[in-house]
Enzyme design. Structure first.
Site, PDB file in Angstrom:
ATOM      1  N   GLU A 252      83.158   5.730  37.109  1.00  0.00           N
ATOM      2  CA  GLU A 252      82.677   5.042  35.901  1.00  0.00           C
ATOM      3  C   GLU A 252      82.279   3.601  36.207  1.00  0.00           C
ATOM      4  O   GLU A 252      81.270   3.112  35.717  1.00  0.00           O
ATOM      5  CB  GLU A 252      83.748   5.053  34.800  1.00  0.00           C
ATOM      6  CG  GLU A 252      84.058   6.436  34.228  1.00  0.00           C
ATOM      7  CD  GLU A 252      82.940   7.018  33.368  1.00  0.00           C
ATOM      8  OE1 GLU A 252      81.966   6.314  33.072  1.00  0.00           O
ATOM      9  OE2 GLU A 252      83.062   8.206  33.010  1.00  0.00           O
ATOM     10  N   ARG A 256      78.378   2.465  35.751  1.00  0.00           N
ATOM     11  CA  ARG A 256      78.098   1.516  34.665  1.00  0.00           C
ATOM     12  C   ARG A 256      77.976   0.085  35.185  1.00  0.00           C
ATOM     13  O   ARG A 256      77.012  -0.607  34.900  1.00  0.00           O
ATOM     14  CB  ARG A 256      79.195   1.586  33.609  1.00  0.00           C
ATOM     15  CG  ARG A 256      79.302   2.979  33.000  1.00  0.00           C
ATOM     16  CD  ARG A 256      80.123   2.987  31.748  1.00  0.00           C
ATOM     17  NE  ARG A 256      80.635   4.327  31.489  1.00  0.00           N
ATOM     18  CZ  ARG A 256      80.973   4.785  30.300  1.00  0.00           C
ATOM     19  NH1 ARG A 256      80.885   4.014  29.244  1.00  0.00           N
ATOM     20  NH2 ARG A 256      81.436   6.011  30.150  1.00  0.00           N
ATOM     21  N   ASP A 396      78.171  17.993  37.264  1.00  0.00           N
ATOM     22  CA  ASP A 396      76.802  17.612  36.888  1.00  0.00           C
ATOM     23  C   ASP A 396      76.045  16.641  37.795  1.00  0.00           C
ATOM     24  O   ASP A 396      75.076  17.001  38.468  1.00  0.00           O
ATOM     25  CB  ASP A 396      76.771  17.107  35.435  1.00  0.00           C
ATOM     26  CG  ASP A 396      77.850  16.062  35.101  1.00  0.00           C
ATOM     27  OD1 ASP A 396      78.560  15.631  36.019  1.00  0.00           O
ATOM     28  OD2 ASP A 396      77.962  15.671  33.927  1.00  0.00           O
ATOM     29  N   GLU A 530      72.318  13.109  26.929  1.00  0.00           N
ATOM     30  CA  GLU A 530      71.737  14.095  27.859  1.00  0.00           C
ATOM     31  C   GLU A 530      70.559  14.891  27.308  1.00  0.00           C
ATOM     32  O   GLU A 530      69.590  15.173  28.031  1.00  0.00           O
ATOM     33  CB  GLU A 530      72.832  15.056  28.365  1.00  0.00           C
ATOM     34  CG  GLU A 530      73.855  14.408  29.291  1.00  0.00           C
ATOM     35  CD  GLU A 530      74.889  13.542  28.587  1.00  0.00           C
ATOM     36  OE1 GLU A 530      74.966  13.636  27.334  1.00  0.00           O
ATOM     37  OE2 GLU A 530      75.598  12.772  29.260  1.00  0.00           O
TER      38      GLU A 530
HETATM   39  C1  DMJ Z   1      77.437   8.841  30.999  1.00  0.00           C
HETATM   40  O1  DMJ Z   1      78.401   7.875  31.230  1.00  0.00           O
HETATM   41  C2  DMJ Z   1      76.828   9.297  32.276  1.00  0.00           C
HETATM   42  O2  DMJ Z   1      75.640   9.924  31.982  1.00  0.00           O
HETATM   43  C3  DMJ Z   1      77.697  10.228  33.037  1.00  0.00           C
HETATM   44  O3  DMJ Z   1      77.087  10.709  34.198  1.00  0.00           O
HETATM   45  C4  DMJ Z   1      78.169  11.372  32.185  1.00  0.00           C
HETATM   46  N1  DMJ Z   1      77.988  11.197  30.827  1.00  0.00           N
HETATM   47  C5  DMJ Z   1      78.031   9.948  30.178  1.00  0.00           C
HETATM   48  C6  DMJ Z   1      77.351   9.992  28.844  1.00  0.00           C
HETATM   49  O4  DMJ Z   1      77.445  11.184  28.208  1.00  0.00           O
END
Ligand code: DMJ
Length: 631
Positions: A252, A256, A396, A530
């Protein structure tokens, strides 16, 4: 010397020694005068020797300290002392003597100084130490000069078509609403609670603050919100601090914070963002101190101690977490001139490529100690199944980063390309299914059995298939594009089939339903991007107007259901028109959802896909052209 001075040596019972010597003294006859004289002579000789030793002591201590110093230096260079004190050469001896005399003079001067002067000197010395350490710190953060190139298409003209222009302006207004309220009620904290009008802190970032600011910077920039960008920059300069005791999620913080800072740098050229990004990148490096180099999920950035999520299969690291560092880390090496970041990434690749992939699939859990997939189970003879394979949560963005690693390397990273297309082929064979109603979906694999459920998170894959279509092997480009369109349609259906026209967290294709959530705990919508992300890629890559329409439907649904007086909030049940808000304005709403919407209603040359790669949090990173790549 008067005889009395000898008394302590001669008078019984006065000896400080106990035991035999003192007990015999009383019986001994008194000393004769000559004996006394002899004793006096020996004693005075002894005293002279002692004085002599004291006079010679400075030189002796010089020798001693010289040997010690030399030892320190030698051992510092990896060896023991090569010379004894007696072997020191003449010039070294005289240097030692000089130093020693200088020290004596200084000590003498100090003793002669008035107390005020001593105090003042101590103060100045302290200041010098502080300055030295500040210089050292700055030196550590000093980065090589890079030629900052003006970013391509960082901001654009207004769209010429009036409807698109109006829609784009609406999305910018949404951004203003989100930002202003965050600023008013939660400035400097990670996120906003728009109903409580208070700050929201998430354990994902430990004590690191300002997630919304860092996540929002590039969106503010491309929307031309210059004052707000400046406010954010000033906050970063003065307050963004990584010297905190904080256990953070490496993934995270990377997508971010590192991603947000890198993009802010590439868009604005402001050095502060580059140095903060590299600084944070360095703080994350201890996460890779595992036997395999597969990083821990959680890291205390102060102590450098890492661990994995307690719930993750037998202490495993998670595919979507350690597999979603590559883009940012390659740029960290590029911007710092330090190859260590890139090396960590290539090692992850090596570990993955050494492993067997069951049916060509990548399980979601990997043990960083053993380097083996987490929780392997034999379900049939000679057939291994693993607990969990998913293109949604836990898996994912690993697939996303394989494709984007290849694209971001100016299509030079052939290994990433192969890994991506091989993985997609296995996913198509084993996970992708079509419902009776003709909706294509991506199921999840659990212990060899398919769970006919698709997550909101999985919906990003429509955009990924579209982006990867161009480079697909053996004339399968059209096929990849078709797959992308089908996933986009299914995900759109998951929105259409609700009361709020917003999609649930997960939807199912069993028990007589299609693209509908059946469990109460899967019915929420937390401002996720998404589905909109996929519509944006589909619009850019096909120009089919339906994707812009679908994007606009989402804007209206968000305005109707998620907008509150003090920001935007997620909702608990997308199937109910009795709204129940969750009271969190997620930072990714500003980073991703609003950015993808804005790009959908911009010309294609705003952050063109030919020049920029979006990280998993929608932070744009430039393609590293062949000639610019560090070796
Ligand atoms: C985001 O923080 C990023 O896209 C992450 O890869 C997974 N999903 C959240 C938002 O849904």
């Amino acid at each position: 010397m008067p005889p009395t001075t000898l008394l302590p040596f001669t008078t019984p019972g006065t000896s400080r020694k106990s035991g035999t010597a003192s007990s015999v003294l009383p019986n001994r006859p008194a000393f004769r005068l000559t004996e006394k004289f002899l004793l006096l002579l020996v004693f005075s000789g002894f005293i002279t020797l002692c004085f002599g030793a004291i006079f010679f002591l400075p030189d002796s201590s010089k020798l001693l300290s010289g040997v010690f110093f030399h030892t320190q230096r030698s051992s510092g260079a990896g060896g023991g002392p090569k010379h004894g004190g007696r072997e020191l050469e003449g010039d070294k001896l005289s240097k030692i003597r000089e130093d020693h005399e200088k020290a004596l003079r200084e000590a003498k001067d100090t003793l002669q100084k008035p107390p005020e002067q001593i105090k003042q000197d101590i103060k100045e010395e302290k200041q010098k130490v502080v300055q030295d350490s500040a210089d050292r710190k700055e030196g550590a953060a000093r980065l090589p000069d890079v030629v900052f190139r003006k970013p391509v298409g960082a901001t654009g003209r207004e769209p010429s078509d009036p409807q698109t222009r109006e829609r784009q302006a609406k999305i910018k207004e949404m951004m203003k609403h989100a930002w202003e309220n965050y600023k008013r009620y939660a400035w400097g904290s990670n996120e906003l609670k728009p109903l409580s009008r208070h700050q929201h802190s998430s354990s994902l970032f430990g004590n690191i603050q300002g997630a919304t600011i860092v996540d929002a910077l590039d969106t503010l920039y491309i929307m031309g919100m210059h004052d707000e960008f400046k406010e954010g920059k000033e906050w970063v300069e003065k307050n963004l601090d990584f010297n905190v005791h904080a256990e953070v999620s490496v993934f995270e913080v990377n997508i971010r914070f590192v991603g947000g800072l890198l993009s802010a740098y590439y868009l604005s050229g402001e050095e502060i963002f580059r140095s903060k990004a590299v600084d944070l990148g360095k703080k994350l490096l201890p996460a890779f101190n595992t036997p395999t180099g597969i990083p821990w999920a959680l890291l205390n950035i102060k102590s450098g101690i890492g661990r994995n999520w307690p719930w993750a299969s037998g202490g495993s690291s998670i595919l979507a977490e350690f597999g979603t560092l590559h883009l940012e880390f390659m740029h960290l090496s590029q911007l710092s001139g330090n190859p260590v970041f890139a090396e960590k990434m290539m090692n992850i690749r090596k570990v993955l490529n050494r492993l067997d992939k069951p049916q060509g699939l990548y399980p979601n859990y990997l043990n960083p100690n053993s380097g083996q997939w987490g929780q392997r189970r034999i379900v049939k003879e000679n057939h291994c199944a693993t607990d969990h394979v998913s293109v949604g949560g836990l898996g994912d963005s690993f697939y996303e980063y394989l494709l984007k690693a290849w694209l971001m390397s100016d299509k030079t990273d052939e290994e990433a390309r192969k890994m991506y297309y091989d993985a997609i082929q296995a996913i198509e064979t084993h996970l992708i299914r079509k419902s009776n109603g003709g909706l294509k979906y991506i199921a999840e694999w659990k212990g060899g059995l398919l769970e006919h459920k698709m997550g909101h998170l999985t919906c990003f894959s429509g955009g990924m298939f579209a982006l990867g279509a161009d480079g697909a092997p053996e004339d399968t480009s059209g096929h990849h594009m078709e797959l992308a369109a089908e996933i986009a349609r299914t995900c759109h259906e998951s929105y259409v089939r609700t009361a709020t026209k917003l999609g649930p967290e997960a939807f199912r294709f069993d028990g007589g339903v299609e693209a509908i959530a059946t469990r109460q705990n899967e019915k929420y919508y937390i401002l996720r991007p998404e589905v909109i992300e996929t519509h944006m890629y589909m619009w850019r890559l096909t120009h089919d107007p339906k994707y812009r329409e679908w994007g606009w439907e989402a804007v209206q649904a968000i305005e109707k259901n998620c907008r509150v007086d003090a920001g935007y909030s997620g909702i608990r049940d997308v199937y109910s028109s009795q709204l129940s808000h969750d009271d969190v304005q997620q930072s990714f709403f500003l980073a991703e959802t609003l950015k993808y919407l804005y790009l959908m209603f911009s010309d294609d040359d705003v952050l063109s896909l030919d020049h920029w790669i979006f990280n998993s949090e929608a932070h744009p990173l430039p393609i590293i052209r062949k000639n610019d790549q560090i070796q």
